[in-house]
Design a protein around this motif. Structure first.
Motif, PDB file in Angstrom:
ATOM      1  N   HIS A  66       0.850  -1.190   0.000  1.00 42.65           N
ATOM      2  CA  HIS A  66       0.000   0.000   0.000  1.00 42.65           C
ATOM      3  C   HIS A  66       0.886   1.241   0.000  1.00 42.65           C
ATOM      4  N   ASP A  67       1.685   1.334  -1.064  1.00 44.55           N
ATOM      5  CA  ASP A  67       2.654   2.413  -1.154  1.00 44.55           C
ATOM      6  C   ASP A  67       2.446   3.287  -2.384  1.00 44.55           C
ATOM      7  N   THR A  68       1.255   3.215  -2.992  1.00 42.26           N
ATOM      8  CA  THR A  68       0.972   4.057  -4.150  1.00 42.26           C
ATOM      9  C   THR A  68       0.968   5.517  -3.735  1.00 42.26           C
TER      10      THR A  68
ATOM     11  N   TRP B 101      -2.970   5.360   3.664  1.00 39.48           N
ATOM     12  CA  TRP B 101      -2.152   4.859   2.567  1.00 39.48           C
ATOM     13  C   TRP B 101      -3.002   3.931   1.719  1.00 39.48           C
TER      14      TRP B 101
ATOM     15  N   GLY C 179      -3.130   1.210  -1.987  1.00 37.40           N
ATOM     16  CA  GLY C 179      -2.529   0.500  -3.102  1.00 37.40           C
ATOM     17  C   GLY C 179      -3.543   0.459  -4.228  1.00 37.40           C
ATOM     18  N   GLU C 180      -3.111   0.737  -5.436  1.00 37.35           N
ATOM     19  CA  GLU C 180      -4.029   0.739  -6.574  1.00 37.35           C
ATOM     20  C   GLU C 180      -4.182  -0.671  -7.122  1.00 37.35           C
TER      21      GLU C 180
ATOM     22  N   VAL D 249      -8.981   1.049  -5.340  1.00 39.65           N
ATOM     23  CA  VAL D 249      -7.861   1.107  -4.401  1.00 39.65           C
ATOM     24  C   VAL D 249      -8.164   0.228  -3.195  1.00 39.65           C
TER      25      VAL D 249
ATOM     26  N   THR E 243      -6.403  12.423  -3.979  1.00 39.08           N
ATOM     27  CA  THR E 243      -5.034  11.909  -4.055  1.00 39.08           C
ATOM     28  C   THR E 243      -4.040  13.019  -3.740  1.00 39.08           C
TER      29      THR E 243
END
Length: 108
Positions: free
Chosen positions: A3-5, A29, A31-32, A54, A70
């Motif tokens: 989960h670092d997008t 946080w 992740g896509e 997400v 975002t």
């Protein structure tokens, strides 16, 4: 899934139709994920778009009437909240997002 997008600012809309603005509630946080065909067509049948999918940490406070912004300032309406578990059994929340045609004012 990592989960670092980036980070999403979860918001609620406040004000009347002419002076609506997004008010931040919390940050998380994410992740896509890929929007699959089934999710895409299910959204289309409900007259909404599935522009982005997400995954965030499990949070029961998330609801389909909230908004997500975002780090780049893109604004989305949360159209579906789904509680899921990954392959390790860890709890997560999937959010189906619809891109807004016109952005709301923000204070952040």
């Amino acid at each position: 899934m990592l989960h670092d997008t980036g980070q999403l600012i979860i918001c609620r809309r406040e004000g009347g139709s002419l002076e609506s603005r997004l008010v931040p509630l919390f940050t998380c946080w994410y992740g896509e994920k890929t929007v699959g065909m089934a999710r895409y067509y299910t959204a289309a049948q409900a007259n909404v778009r599935a522009d982005m999918l997400v995954q965030v940490e499990r949070d029961s406070a998330l609801a389909a009437d909230m908004y997500a912004v975002t780090e780049a300032g893109e604004q989305y309406r949360i159209v579906q909240v789904q509680q899921v578990a990954d392959e390790d059994g860890l709890p997560w929340t999937d959010l189906t997002l619809e891109r807004l045609g016109t952005n709301y004012d923000t204070d952040f």
